[in-house]
Design a protein around this motif. Structure first.
Motif, PDB file in Angstrom:
ATOM      1  N   MET A   1      52.450 -60.018  25.569  1.00 22.47           N
ATOM      2  CA  MET A   1      51.564 -58.911  25.286  1.00 22.47           C
ATOM      3  C   MET A   1      52.155 -57.590  25.800  1.00 22.47           C
ATOM      4  N   ALA A   2      53.045 -57.665  26.758  1.00 24.21           N
ATOM      5  CA  ALA A   2      53.626 -56.445  27.316  1.00 24.21           C
ATOM      6  C   ALA A   2      54.490 -55.705  26.303  1.00 24.21           C
ATOM      7  N   ARG A   3      54.935 -56.381  25.258  1.00 22.30           N
ATOM      8  CA  ARG A   3      55.795 -55.740  24.262  1.00 22.30           C
ATOM      9  C   ARG A   3      55.015 -54.942  23.219  1.00 22.30           C
ATOM     10  N   PHE A   4      53.710 -55.028  23.221  1.00 22.65           N
ATOM     11  CA  PHE A   4      52.940 -54.282  22.235  1.00 22.65           C
ATOM     12  C   PHE A   4      53.047 -52.788  22.501  1.00 22.65           C
ATOM     13  N   ARG A   5      53.204 -52.028  21.439  1.00 24.96           N
ATOM     14  CA  ARG A   5      53.331 -50.568  21.560  1.00 24.96           C
ATOM     15  C   ARG A   5      52.160 -49.993  22.336  1.00 24.96           C
ATOM     16  N   ASP A   6      50.962 -50.401  21.985  1.00 21.84           N
ATOM     17  CA  ASP A   6      49.755 -49.936  22.676  1.00 21.84           C
ATOM     18  C   ASP A   6      49.113 -51.163  23.310  1.00 21.84           C
ATOM     19  N   SER A   7      49.516 -51.476  24.530  1.00 19.33           N
ATOM     20  CA  SER A   7      49.051 -52.709  25.166  1.00 19.33           C
ATOM     21  C   SER A   7      47.566 -52.690  25.494  1.00 19.33           C
ATOM     22  N   SER A   8      46.942 -51.535  25.411  1.00 18.20           N
ATOM     23  CA  SER A   8      45.504 -51.492  25.652  1.00 18.20           C
ATOM     24  C   SER A   8      44.720 -52.014  24.444  1.00 18.20           C
ATOM     25  N   ARG A   9      45.357 -51.997  23.263  1.00 14.80           N
ATOM     26  CA  ARG A   9      44.716 -52.486  22.032  1.00 14.80           C
ATOM     27  C   ARG A   9      45.723 -53.268  21.193  1.00 14.80           C
ATOM     28  N   PRO A  10      46.182 -54.423  21.660  1.00 15.51           N
ATOM     29  CA  PRO A  10      47.183 -55.157  20.885  1.00 15.51           C
ATOM     30  C   PRO A  10      46.604 -55.677  19.569  1.00 15.51           C
ATOM     31  N   ASN A  11      47.381 -55.580  18.502  1.00 15.27           N
ATOM     32  CA  ASN A  11      47.019 -56.133  17.194  1.00 15.27           C
ATOM     33  C   ASN A  11      47.663 -57.504  17.077  1.00 15.27           C
ATOM     34  N   PHE A  12      46.937 -58.508  17.509  1.00 16.77           N
ATOM     35  CA  PHE A  12      47.465 -59.870  17.595  1.00 16.77           C
ATOM     36  C   PHE A  12      46.439 -60.801  16.984  1.00 16.77           C
ATOM     37  N   TYR A  13      46.645 -61.154  15.715  1.00 21.22           N
ATOM     38  CA  TYR A  13      45.659 -61.943  14.987  1.00 21.22           C
ATOM     39  C   TYR A  13      46.277 -63.214  14.425  1.00 21.22           C
ATOM     40  N   VAL A  14      46.620 -64.154  15.288  1.00 23.29           N
ATOM     41  CA  VAL A  14      47.183 -65.430  14.839  1.00 23.29           C
ATOM     42  C   VAL A  14      46.587 -66.565  15.660  1.00 23.29           C
ATOM     43  N   ALA A  31      66.932 -60.749  23.157  1.00 23.14           N
ATOM     44  CA  ALA A  31      68.372 -60.864  23.399  1.00 23.14           C
ATOM     45  C   ALA A  31      69.135 -59.791  22.621  1.00 23.14           C
ATOM     46  N   LEU A  32      68.624 -59.398  21.473  1.00 20.92           N
ATOM     47  CA  LEU A  32      69.260 -58.359  20.659  1.00 20.92           C
ATOM     48  C   LEU A  32      68.888 -56.951  21.117  1.00 20.92           C
ATOM     49  N   ASP A  33      67.621 -56.762  21.482  1.00 15.41           N
ATOM     50  CA  ASP A  33      67.122 -55.456  21.925  1.00 15.41           C
ATOM     51  C   ASP A  33      66.018 -55.689  22.955  1.00 15.41           C
ATOM     52  N   PRO A  34      66.368 -55.672  24.229  1.00 11.89           N
ATOM     53  CA  PRO A  34      65.380 -55.961  25.280  1.00 11.89           C
ATOM     54  C   PRO A  34      64.207 -54.982  25.324  1.00 11.89           C
ATOM     55  N   THR A  55      64.698 -49.905  19.389  1.00 13.12           N
ATOM     56  CA  THR A  55      65.124 -48.698  20.078  1.00 13.12           C
ATOM     57  C   THR A  55      65.549 -47.639  19.063  1.00 13.12           C
ATOM     58  N   ALA A  56      66.270 -48.041  18.028  1.00  9.50           N
ATOM     59  CA  ALA A  56      66.709 -47.095  16.994  1.00  9.50           C
ATOM     60  C   ALA A  56      65.532 -46.447  16.285  1.00  9.50           C
ATOM     61  N   ASP A  57      64.463 -47.190  16.055  1.00  7.22           N
ATOM     62  CA  ASP A  57      63.261 -46.634  15.410  1.00  7.22           C
ATOM     63  C   ASP A  57      62.616 -45.567  16.282  1.00  7.22           C
ATOM     64  N   ARG A  58      62.613 -45.790  17.571  1.00  5.07           N
ATOM     65  CA  ARG A  58      61.938 -44.861  18.479  1.00  5.07           C
ATOM     66  C   ARG A  58      62.737 -43.575  18.686  1.00  5.07           C
ATOM     67  N   LYS A  59      64.040 -43.589  18.380  1.00  8.66           N
ATOM     68  CA  LYS A  59      64.863 -42.397  18.558  1.00  8.66           C
ATOM     69  C   LYS A  59      64.733 -41.423  17.398  1.00  8.66           C
ATOM     70  N   ARG A  60      64.137 -41.840  16.299  1.00  5.82           N
ATOM     71  CA  ARG A  60      63.988 -40.963  15.131  1.00  5.82           C
ATOM     72  C   ARG A  60      62.966 -39.895  15.364  1.00  5.82           C
TER      73      ARG A  60
END
Length: 60
Positions: A1-14, A31-34, A55-60
């Motif tokens: 859950m820590a990887r969610f962009r907005d951890s206060s409101r994770p969109n996790f529906y599975v 392993a590819l992008d920590p 990381t590349a997406d966030r640099k745009r």
């Protein structure tokens, strides 16, 4: 859950049946992008949908 962009409101529906696959996916992506972040995870009609930002997406 820590990887969610907005951890206060994770969109996790599975259901729990997808969790082992998601754990393996997380390990491989980390392993590819920590620093990758998850935008949304959901399943519909027996298809898993996993949206992320790298990381590349966030640099745009």
């Amino acid at each position: 859950m820590a990887r969610f962009r907005d951890s206060s409101r994770p969109n996790f529906y599975v259901s729990q049946g997808w969790w082992p696959l998601l754990i393996r996916l997380d390990q491989r992506l980390a392993a590819l992008d920590p620093t990758y972040r998850v935008s949304q995870v959901k399943s519909k009609f027996a298809v898993l949908q996993f949206y992320l930002a790298t990381t590349a997406d966030r640099k745009r």
